[in-house]
Design an enzyme around this catalytic site. Sequence first.
Site, PDB file in Angstrom:
ATOM      1  N   ASN A  10       0.863  -1.175   0.000  1.00 12.44           N
ATOM      2  CA  ASN A  10       0.000   0.000   0.000  1.00 12.44           C
ATOM      3  C   ASN A  10       0.904   1.231   0.000  1.00 12.44           C
ATOM      4  OD1 ASN A  10      -1.783   2.032   0.556  1.00 12.44           O
ATOM      5  ND2 ASN A  10      -2.509   1.184   2.500  1.00 12.44           N
ATOM      6  N   LYS A  17       3.229   0.771   3.166  1.00 16.76           N
ATOM      7  CA  LYS A  17       2.839  -0.210   4.176  1.00 16.76           C
ATOM      8  C   LYS A  17       2.857  -1.569   3.484  1.00 16.76           C
ATOM      9  CE  LYS A  17      -0.374   2.538   6.903  1.00 16.76           C
ATOM     10  NZ  LYS A  17      -1.789   2.822   7.003  1.00 16.76           N
ATOM     11  N   ARG A  87      -2.762  -2.154  -3.234  1.00 13.60           N
ATOM     12  CA  ARG A  87      -3.948  -1.360  -2.953  1.00 13.60           C
ATOM     13  C   ARG A  87      -3.915  -0.126  -3.852  1.00 13.60           C
ATOM     14  NH1 ARG A  87      -5.034   2.783   1.854  1.00 13.60           N
ATOM     15  NH2 ARG A  87      -7.223   3.128   1.425  1.00 13.60           N
ATOM     16  N   HIS A 176     -12.763   2.908   1.161  1.00 14.32           N
ATOM     17  CA  HIS A 176     -12.759   1.865   2.210  1.00 14.32           C
ATOM     18  C   HIS A 176     -13.521   0.622   1.768  1.00 14.32           C
ATOM     19  CE1 HIS A 176     -12.341   5.158   5.535  1.00 14.32           C
ATOM     20  NE2 HIS A 176     -11.152   4.681   5.241  1.00 14.32           N
ATOM     21  N   HIS A 204     -16.802   2.080   9.445  1.00 17.78           N
ATOM     22  CA  HIS A 204     -15.344   1.903   9.453  1.00 17.78           C
ATOM     23  C   HIS A 204     -14.763   3.186  10.046  1.00 17.78           C
ATOM     24  CE1 HIS A 204     -11.298   0.776   7.848  1.00 17.78           C
ATOM     25  NE2 HIS A 204     -11.164   2.080   8.024  1.00 17.78           N
ATOM     26  N   ASN A 207      -8.381   6.473  10.930  1.00 20.47           N
ATOM     27  CA  ASN A 207      -8.055   7.882  10.724  1.00 20.47           C
ATOM     28  C   ASN A 207      -9.026   8.481   9.717  1.00 20.47           C
ATOM     29  OD1 ASN A 207      -5.829   8.638  12.434  1.00 20.47           O
ATOM     30  ND2 ASN A 207      -4.697   7.038  11.354  1.00 20.47           N
ATOM     31  N   GLY A 208      -9.305   7.700   8.655  1.00 16.73           N
ATOM     32  CA  GLY A 208     -10.421   8.036   7.776  1.00 16.73           C
ATOM     33  C   GLY A 208     -11.637   7.262   8.273  1.00 16.73           C
ATOM     34  N   ARG A 237      -9.919  15.276   8.808  1.00 13.82           N
ATOM     35  CA  ARG A 237     -10.831  15.746   7.758  1.00 13.82           C
ATOM     36  C   ARG A 237     -12.145  16.195   8.374  1.00 13.82           C
ATOM     37  NH1 ARG A 237     -10.239  10.407   4.571  1.00 13.82           N
ATOM     38  NH2 ARG A 237      -8.041  10.481   4.029  1.00 13.82           N
ATOM     39  N   ASP A 279      -6.134  11.953  17.290  1.00  8.00           N
ATOM     40  CA  ASP A 279      -6.087  10.561  17.739  1.00  8.00           C
ATOM     41  C   ASP A 279      -7.139  10.321  18.824  1.00  8.00           C
ATOM     42  OD1 ASP A 279      -3.830   8.173  17.802  1.00  8.00           O
ATOM     43  OD2 ASP A 279      -4.906   8.419  19.684  1.00  8.00           O
ATOM     44  N   ARG A 281      -7.697   7.934  20.894  1.00  9.08           N
ATOM     45  CA  ARG A 281      -7.249   7.454  22.209  1.00  9.08           C
ATOM     46  C   ARG A 281      -6.779   8.640  23.068  1.00  9.08           C
ATOM     47  NH1 ARG A 281      -3.340   2.531  21.600  1.00  9.08           N
ATOM     48  NH2 ARG A 281      -3.306   3.679  19.671  1.00  9.08           N
ATOM     49  N   GLY A 329     -13.523   1.942  15.897  1.00 10.32           N
ATOM     50  CA  GLY A 329     -14.676   1.034  15.990  1.00 10.32           C
ATOM     51  C   GLY A 329     -14.355  -0.239  16.762  1.00 10.32           C
ATOM     52  N   ASN A 331     -11.989  -0.496  19.122  1.00 10.49           N
ATOM     53  CA  ASN A 331     -11.351  -0.275  20.437  1.00 10.49           C
ATOM     54  C   ASN A 331     -12.035   0.715  21.352  1.00 10.49           C
ATOM     55  OD1 ASN A 331      -8.806  -1.886  20.271  1.00 10.49           O
ATOM     56  ND2 ASN A 331      -8.577  -0.645  18.422  1.00 10.49           N
ATOM     57  N   GLU A 381      -7.751  -5.424   5.859  1.00  7.12           N
ATOM     58  CA  GLU A 381      -7.744  -5.089   4.430  1.00  7.12           C
ATOM     59  C   GLU A 381      -6.635  -5.852   3.703  1.00  7.12           C
ATOM     60  OE1 GLU A 381      -8.056  -1.050   6.049  1.00  7.12           O
ATOM     61  OE2 GLU A 381      -8.857  -0.514   4.084  1.00  7.12           O
TER      62      GLU A 381
HETATM   63  P1  ADP Z   1      -5.863   3.926   9.808  1.00 14.00           P
HETATM   64  O1  ADP Z   1      -7.096   4.523   9.202  1.00 14.00           O
HETATM   65  O2  ADP Z   1      -4.661   4.794   9.673  1.00 14.00           O
HETATM   66  O3  ADP Z   1      -5.642   2.468   9.446  1.00 14.00           O
HETATM   67  P2  ADP Z   1      -6.660   2.858  12.391  1.00 14.00           P
HETATM   68  O4  ADP Z   1      -7.741   1.993  11.842  1.00 14.00           O
HETATM   69  O5  ADP Z   1      -5.463   2.212  12.996  1.00 14.00           O
HETATM   70  O6  ADP Z   1      -6.160   3.960  11.379  1.00 14.00           O
HETATM   71  O7  ADP Z   1      -7.359   3.776  13.513  1.00 14.00           O
HETATM   72  C1  ADP Z   1      -6.663   4.787  14.166  1.00 14.00           C
HETATM   73  C2  ADP Z   1      -7.590   5.401  15.199  1.00 14.00           C
HETATM   74  O8  ADP Z   1      -7.976   4.376  16.134  1.00 14.00           O
HETATM   75  C3  ADP Z   1      -6.910   6.512  15.997  1.00 14.00           C
HETATM   76  O9  ADP Z   1      -7.823   7.597  16.179  1.00 14.00           O
HETATM   77  C4  ADP Z   1      -6.636   5.828  17.325  1.00 14.00           C
HETATM   78  O10 ADP Z   1      -6.586   6.709  18.397  1.00 14.00           O
HETATM   79  C5  ADP Z   1      -7.872   4.930  17.433  1.00 14.00           C
HETATM   80  N1  ADP Z   1      -7.674   3.936  18.481  1.00 14.00           N
HETATM   81  C6  ADP Z   1      -6.788   2.919  18.513  1.00 14.00           C
HETATM   82  N2  ADP Z   1      -6.859   2.286  19.718  1.00 14.00           N
HETATM   83  C7  ADP Z   1      -7.790   2.937  20.446  1.00 14.00           C
HETATM   84  C8  ADP Z   1      -8.331   2.782  21.775  1.00 14.00           C
HETATM   85  N3  ADP Z   1      -7.894   1.822  22.578  1.00 14.00           N
HETATM   86  N4  ADP Z   1      -9.303   3.623  22.175  1.00 14.00           N
HETATM   87  C9  ADP Z   1      -9.747   4.597  21.367  1.00 14.00           C
HETATM   88  N5  ADP Z   1      -9.290   4.811  20.123  1.00 14.00           N
HETATM   89  C10 ADP Z   1      -8.330   3.991  19.660  1.00 14.00           C
END
Ligand code: ADP
Length: 394
Positions: A10, A17, A87, A176, A204, A207-208, A237, A279, A281, A329, A331, A381
């Site tokens: 990707n 990646k 990808r 996606h 989904h 980040n996006g 975004r 982010d 988290r 979604g 976590n 993916e």
């Molecule tokens: P990408 O779209 O780059 O593949 P990911 O699917 O890895 O990104 O998602 C990244 C997002 O998931 C970030 O906002 C990150 O903070 C969030 N995230 C990951 N772990 C947790 C968690 N334990 N609690 C809340 N958000 C989380």
Amino acid sequence: MPARNILVINCGSSSIKFALVNEAHSQFALSGLAERLGHHDAVLHWQRGGERDSLMIPSGDHRTALAQLLPLVQAAAGGKLHGIGHRVVHGGEHFTTARRLDPAVMQAIRATIPLAPLHNPANLQGIEAALKLFPDLPHVAVFDTAFHQTLPEHAYRYALAESLYREHGVRRYGFHGTSHRFVSQRGAELAGLSVGDSSWLVAHLGNGCSTCAVVNGQSRDTSMGLTPLEGLVMGTRSGDVDPNLHGHLARVLGWSLERIDTLLNKESGLLGLSGLSNDMRSLEQARAQGHAGAAIAIEVFCYRLAKSLAAMSCALPHLDGLIFTGGIGENSPLVRSKTLAHLSLLNLALDKHANARTIGGVAGAIHAPGHPRVLVVPTNEERQIALDTLALLH
Ligand code: ADP
């Protein structure tokens, strides 16, 4: 036949990646990231088994990174690599499924550059470098947009003059798709239903972020549009804004198109709202410590997500379930519960304990008894791209 190995790549403008997927194993044999390509501090990180390593490749480009990767891939694959899956972000209306790469397919991807001026050139750069390094292997392109080519016209047209659509491709495409397809299939399996005879809402959230209505295994509507900016609040975004915002900012602040593009794509969303971070988290931690910006960012994120899911429900004949995936979604019990709190009209409700414990890559049902299914399904993916690649090897 022994289980086969596919390298999934990707490419971004300054990153690659990668994952080495074996069809018989859910864990990747090798995975990693090359980043800051073209810069003096370019670096390749990888992970094999439980071990991590990295290598500086000063000013290395995509080709350099892939060349460094080659012996690692050969070692992890035991010398048996069967194909490469790439990808590709935008396949326009040309690609409705994955395709084996040949000069005509490359030309069609090139022709789609006006629709994805940042992504498709980077994807092509990676494809060209990989074709030179692995000339004897089959290469397959898997498109983020392909799954959404089943949208009915009333879902993909904008309320704009037809000539803009016919002559310039201005329509909703959605992205996606690989993830929405993977998790809707897995969700149906988990629920004991056939994907070909079931209806799902999918969120989904990485980040996006995007939502999708999946009916009988086909995408019927999705929240992203001509570009991945449309729809939900995302990391940086804005998602939907008043279409007059461009004109307003130009008139009132004298901003250029480039400045407004940067604002909407890189400085908005969770980052813009919170003034703190893109982010989730970090925002959850800041909210717990009383940070007002983090709190409102999460509220807006969840409300807008709920509104989008309610809108997507217009495309479903009935609801077999809602699926959460992506880093947020998979976590965030907080985001899932705040979102569902706005969806009681769809009779959705969560089991508090199931919601709290279904994190960290675990799949499972989190709905309250007697309410429609809500599932958490970790996306993969890379695996879907590898499966699509394998399907085209025959
Ligand atoms: P990408 O779209 O780059 O593949 P990911 O699917 O890895 O990104 O998602 C990244 C997002 O998931 C970030 O906002 C990150 O903070 C969030 N995230 C990951 N772990 C947790 C968690 N334990 N609690 C809340 N958000 C989380």
